[in-house]
Design a protein around this motif. Structure first.
Motif, short mmCIF file in Angstrom:
data_model
loop_
_atom_site.label_atom_id
_atom_site.label_comp_id
_atom_site.label_asym_id
_atom_site.label_seq_id
_atom_site.Cartn_x
_atom_site.Cartn_y
_atom_site.Cartn_z
N ARG A 91 -38.54 41.15 29.09
CA ARG A 91 -39.58 40.00 28.87
C ARG A 91 -39.73 40.36 30.28
NH1 ARG A 91 -37.04 37.11 32.29
NH2 ARG A 91 -35.37 35.62 32.16
N ASP A 132 -43.71 30.72 30.78
CA ASP A 132 -42.86 29.79 31.23
C ASP A 132 -43.56 28.49 31.61
OD1 ASP A 132 -40.70 31.82 30.96
OD2 ASP A 132 -39.71 31.33 32.59
N TYR A 148 -36.64 24.79 34.62
CA TYR A 148 -36.80 25.90 34.91
C TYR A 148 -34.91 27.08 33.41
CZ TYR A 148 -35.77 30.67 35.62
OH TYR A 148 -34.94 32.27 35.17
N1 GLU Z 1 -40.63 31.90 35.43
C1 GLU Z 1 -40.02 32.23 36.17
C2 GLU Z 1 -40.55 32.71 36.82
O1 GLU Z 1 -41.78 33.29 37.85
C3 GLU Z 1 -39.18 33.34 35.61
C4 GLU Z 1 -37.76 33.97 35.84
C5 GLU Z 1 -37.06 34.81 34.91
O2 GLU Z 1 -37.40 35.57 34.79
O3 GLU Z 1 -36.28 34.28 34.36
O4 GLU Z 1 -39.60 33.04 38.27
#
Ligand code: GLU
Length: 448
Positions: free
Chosen positions: A6, A47, A190
């Motif tokens: 992902r 996210d 997160y």
């Molecule tokens: N949203 C997180 C970032 O951009 C994701 C990190 C991950 O791959 O788990 O750093």
């Protein structure tokens, strides 16, 4: 074997070259698995739990950038649609005593850290809130205080994983702070949603930047606390500017700026596929060849250095391979296949083709010719013969014989008269693109 990867950007800004690289490598990992007989999926996960900083326009931009780069996704999830799942996982952790309430303000935590550092101790959360009794919590509630929640690391369970880039990893959980996973207003940080999603989306391989290594240490315990086997992890060295440090400029370098600069998606992909690996960066436009040669074991631990000059070099080499069918929509009206192939070797970017097409269609500015050259060009206009198989070589051959000219004095006045330029594409091809009528008219005009 199944490989599900992902790419999980936070839609708080545009993608930059660093996260484009992460997306690309996750895409490669999934596509390569498919190639080698397994099944492979590349998922996009937005996210967006940070409602204040997340913006819809960035979500749209991320999708558009992935499409422009040719990174097709096999599914998309959004964290804001999945809040009930985090709630459920949170209840599980609560029931097993793996989360606890805390009340320290940011200032209090900061002060604690300063005191620890002053004593030469690591700035780890002291678990002060674990000492609170139910009566203390009731008193806090009566004061109107809302707790935030921390995940309780198991200090007796050492954290290890075999990292796809960094090799065997070991962490002492006692050397880590119990992370805050939920704010006092109920919103999520997160750490937990990401682990829950990775479990529920069946993610087999988490490939991300090495700035996430300590998050991984915590998440390994989270996966276990939620009854799941952690995925395989790989953390790649970060991308740096050529001057060797994390550069601000890299953070603002995204697909839009590449597009404006005339960089082809294939050029970015070819560069980022291999930058920081032991494989040579080459202008490989064949995506399949890049998939075939993608190999995590070639990734180095040292930061990968991004240099714009490399990108321009790869880009130009990619442009020189581009077929007419692929670029035709981007060429000026009327510019045909023969014209594209005639000018292609002289282009740095596709958009420069328009400049040459303008020269083909005219009008062009001519330099001042000497009397001698004007007489020579008049002779050339007469000698021009489009019935010949190769009119340019027929013309220059005939003129050479008739005038005794050679080299620059033979070729340059012709090039100047026909294009107004001192240099440019191969004249044998360009003359055919100009056509007999235009060529003769230009030679006549230059002669007079
Ligand atoms: N949203 C997180 C970032 O951009 C994701 C990190 C991950 O791959 O788990 O750093």
């Amino acid at each position: 074997m199944t490989t599900i990867t992902r790419f999980a950007p936070s839609p708080t800004g545009n993608l930059h070259v660093g996260n484009i690289r992460t997306a690309l490598h996750n895409w490669f990992l999934a596509r390569k698995a498919k190639e080698t007989g397994g099944s492979g999926k590349f998922m996009l996960r937005i996210d967006d739990t940070d409602a204040e900083r997340s913006r819809e326009e960035f979500v749209t931009g991320i999708r558009a950038d992935l499409a422009w780069l040719g990174l097709d996704v096999d599914g998309e999830e959004r964290q804001s649609d999945r809040l009930a799942h985090y709630e459920a996982a949170f209840e599980t952790l609560k029931a097993s005593g793996r989360v606890y309430r805390a009340y320290e303000t940011a200032q209090e935590l900061d002060l604690k850290r300063k005191v620890q550092l002053g004593r030469g101790l690591p700035p780890i959360y002291d678990r002060g809130a674990l000492k609170l009794t139910e009566a203390d919590h009731a008193a806090k509630a009566a004061e109107g205080a809302h707790p935030h929640w921390r995940f309780l690391l198991d200090h007796d369970s050492p954290i290890t994983w075999e990292d796809g880039v960094r090799g065997p990893q070991h962490f002492d959980p006692a050397a880590l702070s119990d992370p805050v996973i939920r704010r006092a207003d109920g919103s999520w940080l997160y750490m937990l949603p990401s682990a829950v999603d990775d479990i529920e989306m069946g993610i087999t391989d988490v490939l991300r930047g090495e700035d996430h290594v300590s998050n991984t240490a915590v998440q390994v315990q989270m996966f276990e606390a939620l009854g799941a086997v952690p995925p395989r992890f790989a953390h790649e060295a970060l991308l740096m500017g050529k001057e060797g440090k994390l550069s601000k400029r890299l953070g603002s370098l995204g697909c839009e700026s590449f597009q404006e600069r005339g960089i082809e998606p294939d050029a970015i992909v070819a560069l980022l596929a291999r930058l920081g690996t032991s494989q040579p960066v080459e202008p490989i436009a064949d995506r399949q060849a890049l998939v075939d040669s993608f190999d995590l074991s070639t990734f180095g631990r040292a930061p990968a250095k991004f240099d714009d000059a490399d990108l321009d070099r790869v880009n130009t080499a990619i442009v020189h391979q581009m077929e007419y069918e692929v670029v035709k929509e981007r060429l000026p009206d009327g510019m045909d296949e023969a014209a594209w192939y005639a000018v292609r070797p002289n282009l740095a970017i596709v958009a420069d083709a328009a400049e040459w097409w303008r020269i083909v269609t005219g009008p062009i500015d001519l330099p001042e010719f000497s009397d001698d050259d004007r007489a020579y060009l008049a002779q050339a206009a007469k000698a021009l013969d489009f019935a010949a198989e190769d009119p340019w070589h027929a013309l220059t051959g005939a003129l050479k014989e008739a005038t005794g000219r050679k080299g620059k004095s033979l070729f340059l006045p012709l090039r100047q008269a026909l294009t107004g330029m001192d240099h440019g594409p191969d004249m044998a091809e360009l003359l055919l693109v100009l056509g007999e009528e235009t060529a003769r008219r230009r030679l006549d005009r230059a002669a007079n």
